[in-house]
Structures are given as structure tokens and as C-alpha cells.
Write a protein that holds these residues in place. Structure first.
Motif, short mmCIF file in Angstrom:
data_model
loop_
_atom_site.label_atom_id
_atom_site.label_comp_id
_atom_site.label_asym_id
_atom_site.label_seq_id
_atom_site.Cartn_x
_atom_site.Cartn_y
_atom_site.Cartn_z
N TYR A 12 20.08 -22.42 59.09
CA TYR A 12 19.72 -22.86 60.26
C TYR A 12 19.20 -21.88 61.37
O TYR A 12 18.17 -21.84 62.23
N MET A 13 19.89 -20.75 61.31
CA MET A 13 19.53 -19.65 62.18
C MET A 13 17.89 -18.91 61.90
O MET A 13 17.13 -18.87 62.78
N LEU A 14 17.68 -18.86 60.72
CA LEU A 14 16.44 -18.65 60.19
C LEU A 14 15.35 -19.54 60.61
O LEU A 14 14.22 -18.96 60.84
N SER A 15 15.64 -20.77 60.58
CA SER A 15 14.40 -21.66 61.15
C SER A 15 14.31 -21.63 62.55
O SER A 15 13.32 -22.03 62.87
N CYS A 16 15.05 -20.95 63.15
CA CYS A 16 15.23 -20.78 64.70
C CYS A 16 14.46 -19.64 65.37
O CYS A 16 13.66 -19.30 66.55
N ILE A 58 19.45 -18.41 68.90
CA ILE A 58 18.66 -19.53 68.51
C ILE A 58 18.01 -20.28 69.64
O ILE A 58 17.28 -21.20 69.47
N GLY A 59 18.19 -19.88 70.83
CA GLY A 59 17.67 -20.62 72.18
C GLY A 59 16.71 -19.52 72.59
O GLY A 59 16.08 -19.86 73.53
N ARG A 60 16.11 -18.67 71.91
CA ARG A 60 15.19 -17.58 72.30
C ARG A 60 13.70 -18.31 72.45
O ARG A 60 13.09 -17.82 73.39
N LYS A 61 13.41 -19.13 71.53
CA LYS A 61 12.14 -19.58 71.41
C LYS A 61 11.99 -20.52 72.88
O LYS A 61 10.80 -20.39 73.37
N GLU A 62 12.92 -21.17 73.23
CA GLU A 62 12.74 -22.28 74.51
C GLU A 62 12.67 -21.03 75.76
O GLU A 62 11.90 -21.42 76.60
#
Length: 225
Positions: A12-16, A58-62
Motif C-alpha cells: 500500500y505504501m508503494l502505491s502511494c 503516504i499523504g505527500r502526493k496530496e
């Protein structure tokens, strides 16, 4: 934690992860550093610690897409929902969420549990020393910010009083001050061991560009009519 559980969270981490300055290798470094720090502490919930380390960014993209958002808050909520949806208990998911929410330095939202403090220290250590310099330069390239800026009289600014973003400004604003206020003795020890490398790099780089401008402008003035 079983290997299957680790793989579930890791995948899941890798997908984010999309940010090259906060990529999967950053996650693994934080995890491995956290495990090193944890050896000197007691009563560690390693399942919580491992999950929090894996999911802390995992919130870095946002945040990258909308800088007004806080990746620690966004990521903590994403992690909580992911864990609940995959059968983890509310207490476990909540503990992981709390660790992630407080891993980013904020005076009004400090880590409370030992797992949260270890994550905080491990993440901060990855912004120290040579690695911190390298990651900052990568990020500055991603967002098209320069290494340095010039003062009003055309000299290379050391970054101390700059309002314009640059690597030198980031060093003076953040990187130079990162070696204090750790929560664990081991975290402090690791960070201090990296400090001189960062100081030397900044000083050497500043001296190089400063001398280029000083000497170059004098030579140019002597040539121009």
C-alpha cells in the motif's frame, strides 16, 4: 508482525509514493533507523512502529498537489482507513494514526507515545547530514527553485535573511537547526554524527559560488568599456 502483514502494508505504501525526495527508499531508511533507535528503548510495540514508519509519508502526493494540506494529517487518515479496511483493530489503527500525525514538527502537535517519538526522530535524521542535503537539492530541482539567490547589490546571499526560496535559504531556515530537540538519546547521537558533513558542504558550496561572483564581476568590470 508476520511477513504477509508487512507485505500488505508495504504494498500500500508503494502505491502511494511518487515524490523522488520522499520516495520508497526514504521510507526504508526511516524504518531501519527507527529500528536502530528502538533497540535502546523499552516496551516498544514493533507492529505499530513498523506500520507507522511504512505509512508516514503516504499523504505527500496530496500535499504536493495542494500545499495548503498537511501530509502528516492526510497520511494519518489514509493509514487509519486502510488499516481498518484490512481488518486491523481500532486501537492499533488509531495508534498508527497518532504516530503519523505527529511525525512532522509542529509545536502544537507533539508526539506522545514512544513509537511516535521514535518515528519523529528517525524521519528527522533523514533530513540531516549528507542525505538531508541530497534530498533537499532533489526537491529544489523538482519545484524549480535555485541553489542560491543574490542580494540587492548582486552578491551571493548566504540564505540567512532570504525570503526567496533556495537551497541556501532552506539550509539556514531548517537544515542548520535540525540537530537539536530529538526525543531519544540514540536519535540525538546519530544526528550529531552527521552534522559536520552538512556544515562542511554548505560552507564549501557557499565559498565556491561567492568567490566565482566576486572574482568574475571584478574581471568583467575591468574588460567592459
Amino acid at each position: 508482525m508476520t511477513k504477509d502483514t508487512y507485505s500488505l502494508i508495504e504494498n500500500y505504501m508503494l502505491s502511494c509514493m511518487e515524490d523522488s525526495a520522499h520516495d520508497k527508499e526514504h521510507i526504508y531508511r526511516v524504518l531501519y533507523t527507527a529500528l536502530e533507535i528502538a533497540q535502546g528503548e523499552v516496551d516498544i510495540d514493533y507492529d505499530v512502529l513498523i506500520a507507522a514508519c511504512l505509512l508516514h509519508d503516504i499523504g505527500r502526493k496530496e500535499q504536493f498537489e495542494n500545499p495548503s494540506l498537511c501530509h502528516a494529517f492526510i497520511g494519518s487518515e489514509k493509514a487509519y482507513l486502510f488499516l481498518i479496511d484490512n481488518g486491523f483493530g481500532d486501537a492499533f489503527a488509531g495508534h498508527v494514526r497518532d504516530c503519523i500525525q505527529t511525525h512532522r514538527y509542529r509545536k502544537n502537535n507533539l508526539p506522545q507515545s514512544i513509537e511516535a517519538k521514535i518515528l519523529f526522530d528517525a524521519d528527522k535524521i533523514d533530513a540531516a547530514g549528507a542525505m538531508g542535503i541530497a534530498r533537499t537539492l532533489i526537491y529544489k530541482g523538482i519545484v524549480s527553485e535555485p541553489i542560491y539567490s543574490l542580494t540587492s547589490d548582486g552578491k551571493v546571499s548566504d540564505g540567512k535573511d532570504d525570503k526567496t526560496p533556495s537551497f541556501f535559504q532552506e539550509y539556514k531556515y531548517k537544515l542548520e537547526k535540525i540537530y537539536t530537540n530529538f526525543y531519544t538519546e540514540k536519535g540525538t547521537e546519530i544526528a550529531k554524527a552527521r552534522q559536520q558533513t552538512a556544515i562542511s558542504f554548505y560552507n564549501d558550496l557557499y565559498c565556491e559560488v561567492h568567490s566565482v561572483y566576486e572574482n568574475g564581476k571584478d574581471k568583467l568590470d575591468s574588460i567592459l568599456l
